[in-house]
Design a protein around this motif. Structure first.
Motif, PDB file in Angstrom:
ATOM      1  N   ALA A 104       0.837  -1.206   0.000  1.00 44.84           N
ATOM      2  CA  ALA A 104       0.000   0.000   0.000  1.00 44.84           C
ATOM      3  C   ALA A 104       0.868   1.250   0.000  1.00 44.84           C
ATOM      4  O   ALA A 104       0.572   2.245  -0.686  1.00 44.84           O
ATOM      5  N   ALA A 105       1.961   1.207   0.762  1.00 51.40           N
ATOM      6  CA  ALA A 105       2.878   2.353   0.788  1.00 51.40           C
ATOM      7  C   ALA A 105       3.517   2.559  -0.571  1.00 51.40           C
ATOM      8  O   ALA A 105       3.720   3.700  -1.029  1.00 51.40           O
ATOM      9  N   ARG A 106       3.828   1.464  -1.264  1.00 49.92           N
ATOM     10  CA  ARG A 106       4.401   1.570  -2.609  1.00 49.92           C
ATOM     11  C   ARG A 106       3.406   2.256  -3.550  1.00 49.92           C
ATOM     12  O   ARG A 106       3.783   3.106  -4.366  1.00 49.92           O
ATOM     13  N   SER A 107       2.138   1.887  -3.409  1.00 49.42           N
ATOM     14  CA  SER A 107       1.108   2.499  -4.257  1.00 49.42           C
ATOM     15  C   SER A 107       0.994   3.995  -3.985  1.00 49.42           C
ATOM     16  O   SER A 107       0.889   4.812  -4.911  1.00 49.42           O
TER      17      SER A 107
ATOM     18  N   GLY B 178      -6.257   5.048   2.144  1.00 49.93           N
ATOM     19  CA  GLY B 178      -7.239   4.394   3.005  1.00 49.93           C
ATOM     20  C   GLY B 178      -6.848   2.960   3.306  1.00 49.93           C
ATOM     21  O   GLY B 178      -6.973   2.481   4.443  1.00 49.93           O
ATOM     22  N   ALA B 179      -6.370   2.263   2.272  1.00 52.52           N
ATOM     23  CA  ALA B 179      -5.925   0.876   2.480  1.00 52.52           C
ATOM     24  C   ALA B 179      -4.754   0.822   3.461  1.00 52.52           C
ATOM     25  O   ALA B 179      -4.673  -0.066   4.322  1.00 52.52           O
ATOM     26  N   LEU B 180      -3.828   1.782   3.341  1.00 49.94           N
ATOM     27  CA  LEU B 180      -2.686   1.834   4.245  1.00 49.94           C
ATOM     28  C   LEU B 180      -3.146   2.032   5.687  1.00 49.94           C
ATOM     29  O   LEU B 180      -2.634   1.376   6.619  1.00 49.94           O
ATOM     30  N   VAL B 181      -4.127   2.920   5.889  1.00 43.27           N
ATOM     31  CA  VAL B 181      -4.647   3.168   7.243  1.00 43.27           C
ATOM     32  C   VAL B 181      -5.302   1.915   7.812  1.00 43.27           C
ATOM     33  O   VAL B 181      -5.071   1.514   8.954  1.00 43.27           O
ATOM     34  N   VAL B 182      -6.168   1.288   6.991  1.00 41.72           N
ATOM     35  CA  VAL B 182      -6.875   0.080   7.457  1.00 41.72           C
ATOM     36  C   VAL B 182      -5.891  -1.030   7.816  1.00 41.72           C
ATOM     37  O   VAL B 182      -6.010  -1.681   8.865  1.00 41.72           O
ATOM     38  N   LEU B 183      -4.911  -1.243   6.934  1.00 37.68           N
ATOM     39  CA  LEU B 183      -3.925  -2.293   7.207  1.00 37.68           C
ATOM     40  C   LEU B 183      -3.088  -1.971   8.439  1.00 37.68           C
ATOM     41  O   LEU B 183      -2.722  -2.870   9.210  1.00 37.68           O
ATOM     42  N   THR B 184      -2.781  -0.704   8.667  1.00 39.41           N
ATOM     43  CA  THR B 184      -2.007  -0.306   9.844  1.00 39.41           C
ATOM     44  C   THR B 184      -2.795  -0.563  11.127  1.00 39.41           C
ATOM     45  O   THR B 184      -2.267  -1.107  12.114  1.00 39.41           O
ATOM     46  N   VAL B 185      -4.076  -0.153  11.123  1.00 41.07           N
ATOM     47  CA  VAL B 185      -4.919  -0.383  12.303  1.00 41.07           C
ATOM     48  C   VAL B 185      -5.089  -1.872  12.556  1.00 41.07           C
ATOM     49  O   VAL B 185      -4.986  -2.354  13.703  1.00 41.07           O
ATOM     50  N   ALA B 186      -5.350  -2.632  11.484  1.00 39.98           N
ATOM     51  CA  ALA B 186      -5.544  -4.081  11.648  1.00 39.98           C
ATOM     52  C   ALA B 186      -4.281  -4.738  12.186  1.00 39.98           C
ATOM     53  O   ALA B 186      -4.338  -5.628  13.055  1.00 39.98           O
ATOM     54  N   GLY B 187      -3.117  -4.313  11.691  1.00 38.69           N
ATOM     55  CA  GLY B 187      -1.867  -4.874  12.195  1.00 38.69           C
ATOM     56  C   GLY B 187      -1.650  -4.555  13.665  1.00 38.69           C
ATOM     57  O   GLY B 187      -1.185  -5.396  14.438  1.00 38.69           O
ATOM     58  N   GLY B 188      -2.006  -3.315  14.064  1.00 33.24           N
ATOM     59  CA  GLY B 188      -1.877  -2.946  15.480  1.00 33.24           C
ATOM     60  C   GLY B 188      -2.785  -3.770  16.365  1.00 33.24           C
ATOM     61  O   GLY B 188      -2.393  -4.212  17.464  1.00 33.24           O
ATOM     62  N   LEU B 189      -4.019  -3.991  15.904  1.00 28.50           N
ATOM     63  CA  LEU B 189      -4.956  -4.807  16.677  1.00 28.50           C
ATOM     64  C   LEU B 189      -4.461  -6.247  16.802  1.00 28.50           C
ATOM     65  O   LEU B 189      -4.559  -6.860  17.871  1.00 28.50           O
ATOM     66  N   ALA B 190      -3.936  -6.780  15.704  1.00 28.61           N
ATOM     67  CA  ALA B 190      -3.407  -8.146  15.752  1.00 28.61           C
ATOM     68  C   ALA B 190      -2.266  -8.246  16.760  1.00 28.61           C
ATOM     69  O   ALA B 190      -2.174  -9.212  17.531  1.00 28.61           O
ATOM     70  N   GLY B 191      -1.390  -7.249  16.764  1.00 24.87           N
ATOM     71  CA  GLY B 191      -0.294  -7.258  17.725  1.00 24.87           C
ATOM     72  C   GLY B 191      -0.771  -7.166  19.164  1.00 24.87           C
ATOM     73  O   GLY B 191      -0.248  -7.833  20.053  1.00 24.87           O
ATOM     74  N   THR B 192      -1.790  -6.326  19.404  1.00 19.91           N
ATOM     75  CA  THR B 192      -2.327  -6.177  20.762  1.00 19.91           C
ATOM     76  C   THR B 192      -2.915  -7.490  21.261  1.00 19.91           C
ATOM     77  O   THR B 192      -2.621  -7.941  22.379  1.00 19.91           O
TER      78      THR B 192
ATOM     79  N   ASP C 189       1.438  14.141 -12.557  1.00 17.14           N
ATOM     80  CA  ASP C 189       0.281  14.975 -12.194  1.00 17.14           C
ATOM     81  C   ASP C 189      -0.522  14.255 -11.100  1.00 17.14           C
ATOM     82  O   ASP C 189      -1.597  13.703 -11.360  1.00 17.14           O
ATOM     83  N   PRO C 190      -0.003  14.208  -9.876  1.00 17.85           N
ATOM     84  CA  PRO C 190      -0.689  13.473  -8.808  1.00 17.85           C
ATOM     85  C   PRO C 190      -2.026  14.123  -8.469  1.00 17.85           C
ATOM     86  O   PRO C 190      -2.149  15.345  -8.438  1.00 17.85           O
ATOM     87  N   ARG C 191      -3.037  13.305  -8.275  1.00 16.02           N
ATOM     88  CA  ARG C 191      -4.360  13.781  -7.927  1.00 16.02           C
ATOM     89  C   ARG C 191      -4.795  13.162  -6.595  1.00 16.02           C
ATOM     90  O   ARG C 191      -4.543  11.978  -6.334  1.00 16.02           O
ATOM     91  N   LEU C 192      -5.488  13.986  -5.795  1.00 18.45           N
ATOM     92  CA  LEU C 192      -5.913  13.543  -4.480  1.00 18.45           C
ATOM     93  C   LEU C 192      -6.872  12.359  -4.576  1.00 18.45           C
ATOM     94  O   LEU C 192      -6.822  11.423  -3.781  1.00 18.45           O
ATOM     95  N   GLY C 193      -7.762  12.382  -5.580  1.00 17.01           N
ATOM     96  CA  GLY C 193      -8.737  11.307  -5.720  1.00 17.01           C
ATOM     97  C   GLY C 193      -8.091   9.969  -5.948  1.00 17.01           C
ATOM     98  O   GLY C 193      -8.550   8.940  -5.429  1.00 17.01           O
ATOM     99  N   SER C 194      -7.019   9.936  -6.743  1.00 16.59           N
ATOM    100  CA  SER C 194      -6.330   8.665  -6.998  1.00 16.59           C
ATOM    101  C   SER C 194      -5.503   8.215  -5.795  1.00 16.59           C
ATOM    102  O   SER C 194      -5.159   7.041  -5.667  1.00 16.59           O
ATOM    103  N   LEU C 195      -5.169   9.166  -4.916  1.00 13.10           N
ATOM    104  CA  LEU C 195      -4.343   8.845  -3.746  1.00 13.10           C
ATOM    105  C   LEU C 195      -5.163   8.257  -2.595  1.00 13.10           C
ATOM    106  O   LEU C 195      -4.679   7.429  -1.822  1.00 13.10           O
ATOM    107  N   LEU C 196      -6.432   8.690  -2.469  1.00 18.29           N
ATOM    108  CA  LEU C 196      -7.236   8.301  -1.308  1.00 18.29           C
ATOM    109  C   LEU C 196      -7.420   6.792  -1.142  1.00 18.29           C
ATOM    110  O   LEU C 196      -7.314   6.271  -0.019  1.00 18.29           O
ATOM    111  N   PRO C 197      -7.750   6.018  -2.187  1.00 17.92           N
ATOM    112  CA  PRO C 197      -7.929   4.569  -1.980  1.00 17.92           C
ATOM    113  C   PRO C 197      -6.687   3.893  -1.405  1.00 17.92           C
ATOM    114  O   PRO C 197      -6.780   3.092  -0.475  1.00 17.92           O
ATOM    115  N   ALA C 198      -5.503   4.225  -1.973  1.00 17.94           N
ATOM    116  CA  ALA C 198      -4.270   3.617  -1.469  1.00 17.94           C
ATOM    117  C   ALA C 198      -3.991   4.066  -0.037  1.00 17.94           C
ATOM    118  O   ALA C 198      -3.576   3.270   0.830  1.00 17.94           O
TER     119      ALA C 198
END
Length: 618
Positions: free
Chosen positions: A66-69, A89-103, A78-87
């Protein structure tokens, strides 16, 4: 099962060479041994823990992609905010899920660690209860027991954490490597090479820690003993009466100073070894950074991919270090666990105990017994028997062998030579546990259990512990029922002041409770070692007047220093320096005018002087 006095495999040299200097090919077996302990103790908690560890590692690889994306979109012309949000969002979700798994993995690991500690300590405690009583006379036994208790008490926690860390680290390395290899496989190869010095260091540190802790066993026991003297109830009175605390603190301080000096030197050697591994590892990681810089400047790798590879390399490096550290901990712990398990195996019970036939006679023929490390026998060529319905008394000076003989007759010590028979049949090792079921023992140094009064009595036959009528009957026989009834909760009262709600008893009352425990056993053979030493003269006189009545049809072996208590015995056995020197009734021994007559007159003389009005002791 008895252990030998100084088994070769348990010497310091053997354990620090044969057991710690293992070839690398033995690593899977040693780690597997540690993992099996965890599996046996808490497989129900282990599976979810491993799933969380593996899942968290997979999420780490997802975060990398996700970070690579995200980096790829930011690097676009020509980076656009709309194309950046899905990647993003996925990075945030995966980060939270990884933290929960560790806890949740951490909490599962905590529970699993407790279960493994309980399982391991139970193994050692059970094995120690199977040891022969004479094993507790051996310093080597205490050293090995101390190591087993310590290592199986703390090492399992290390093993569970290391096992979870190993699985998680390997999963993380595999998952992230899969992403890295698709971009630049050369980086992965160099990362594996960089982990080699860390593995060698980890193995060396494990061997050193094992040898160091092994060499500290005796000193650890001495410090524990001194601390016990200063904080436990039993020695507290003499500690104060003789003002020993400052002296003991000085000794304890000296031992701790030595320990700290040894730890400081050990830590210095470990730090030097670890530093060497870190330096080599750092140089190889630096080489990776230089290589990435060269690839970017020569346009063999885009900046986004280089960032992902650098991040992945960092994560793989951390994962490899974590895996190697976990392997090192498992390797080190496995050495300690193998030592503890070998100790447990030496104490494993043999054949199942055979039930004893109804008691008729116990006989010893030409029995010798020598304590470990002693220069001479405690018992020498002793022959004695006791039949159902008989009262046999053992008398003699201190150190004459009375208590040792009583323990041999109670099947607590195995003779070093000679024969013991039960109803004319030789007693085999497999018989001893079964025979003890038909023997009740009251020791002079009886135990005071910090349990309820009912349990203190019922421990004489735990399978009948809930039989209140039997508890009451034994207490009446021992003359302690009225005192217990006066306690705040009667027979449910906790005895001993060490825990909240506990009530202490006098020495004589405690001895009556111990006597009730012997009555509760209802065994056909009773061994009494100074059963009234803490009682007042009236209570002692009453007990011995009723001894025949209380133990009708049972065989009684009575050890006593007070000759007035043994006058009614069927046979009096006089011991001197481990030998039987006289046997007979009170009348016969007085008529023989030997050692018994001399000791009897000497003990009776002060009372005769008082009776004659010639003074005497107060």
């Amino acid at each position: 099962m008895s252990t030998t006095d100084e088994p070769v495999e348990y010497t310091y040299e053997a354990l620090t060479t044969r057991r710690s200097d293992r070839p690398i090919t033995e690593l899977p077996r040693l780690v597997g041994r540690a993992a099996k302990l965890v599996w046996d103790a808490g497989r129900g908690d282990l599976a979810p823990l491993l799933a969380l560890s593996i899942g968290g590692s997979a999420l780490g690889a997802g975060r990398l992609l996700a970070a690579r994306s995200v980096l790829g979109r930011l690097a676009a012309d020509d980076p656009r905010l709309g194309s950046l949000l899905p990647a993003a969002g996925a990075l945030v979700v995966l980060t939270v899920a990884g933290g929960l798994a560790g806890t949740w993995a951490g909490e599962r690991n905590r529970v699993l660690g407790e279960r493994v500690s309980y399982h391991a300590q139970t193994i050692v405690a059970t094995a120690a209860c199977e040891a022969d009583l004479v094993d507790f006379e051996r310093p080597s036994f205490h050293n090995r027991l101390q190591r087993a208790l310590s290592n199986l008490g703390t090492r399992p926690l290390v093993v569970t954490a290391a096992l979870a860390s190993l699985v998680g680290s390997i999963a993380s390395v595999v998952a992230i490597s899969a992403a890295i290899v698709t971009i630049q496989p050369l980086v992965f190869a160099v990362l594996l090479l960089s982990a080699l010095p860390l593995w060698l260091v980890s193995r060396a540190l494990g061997r050193r820690s094992f040898g160091f802790d092994l060499g500290q066993t005796e000193a650890d026991r001495r410090r524990g003993y001194l601390l016990g003297l200063m904080v436990q109830k039993a020695p507290a009175k003499e500690l104060r009466a003789f003002q020993l605390a400052p002296h003991l603190r000085r000794i304890l301080g000296t031992l701790w100073d030595r320990r700290i000096d040894d730890v400081r030197a050990h830590a210095r050697r470990r730090a030097l070894t670890a530093s060497l591994g870190r330096v080599v590892n750092g140089l190889l990681v630096g080489a990776i950074v230089v290589a990435l810089g060269w690839m970017v400047t020569t346009r063999r790798l885009t900046l986004a991919n280089a960032g992902v590879v650098a991040t992945g390399a960092l994560l793989i490096g951390q994962g490899l270090q974590g895996a190697l550290g976990a392997v090192g901990q498992l390797y080190e712990s496995a050495l300690f666990l193998e030592d503890a398990e070998a100790f447990v195996r030496t104490l494993a019970p043999g054949d199942a105990p055979r039930p004893a036939p109804a008691f008729e006679q116990l006989a010893l023929e030409s029995v010798h017994f020598r304590y470990p490390g002693a220069a001479r026998d405690a018992l020498h060529d002793v022959s004695i028997s006791v039949r159902a319905g008989e009262l046999v008394a053992l008398v003699g000076a201190n150190g004459s062998g009375k208590t040792t003989l009583a323990k041999v007759m109670a099947q607590l010590y195995t003779p070093t030579a000679g024969h013991v028979s039960w109803n004319g049949r030789p007693v085999l090792p497999a018989d001893r546990a079964g025979l003890r079921d038909d023997i009740a023992v009251l020791f002079q140094d009886f135990d005071r259990y910090l349990f309820s009064a009912a349990e203190n009595v019922g421990f004489g036959r735990v399978e009948a512990l809930d039989d209140h009528d039997r508890v009451l009957d034994a207490s009446v026989r021992a003359g302690i029922d009225r005192r217990i009834a006066q306690l705040s909760d009667g027979f449910a009262t906790l005895l001993g002041p060490e825990f909240f709600g506990g009530t202490d008893l006098s020495g004589g009352e405690w001895q009556r409770v111990a006597l009730a425990r012997a009555f509760f056993r209802r065994a056909p053979l009773l061994v009494l070692d100074e059963p009234t030493s803490a009682m007042d003269p009236d209570a002692e006189h009453d007990l011995f007047l009723r001894l025949r009545e209380l133990w009708a049809d049972r065989a009684v072996v009575l050890v006593s220093h007070r000759f007035s208590n043994v006058m009614g015995a069927d046979r009096i056995v006089v011991l001197d320096q481990g030998r039987i020197v006289e046997v007979g009734t009170h009348t016969e021994l007085l008529a023989a005018d030997g050692r018994y007559a001399t000791m009897f007159r000497r003990q009776a003389e002060p009372y005769q002087l008082v009776g004659d009005g010639a003074g005497g002791v107060a």
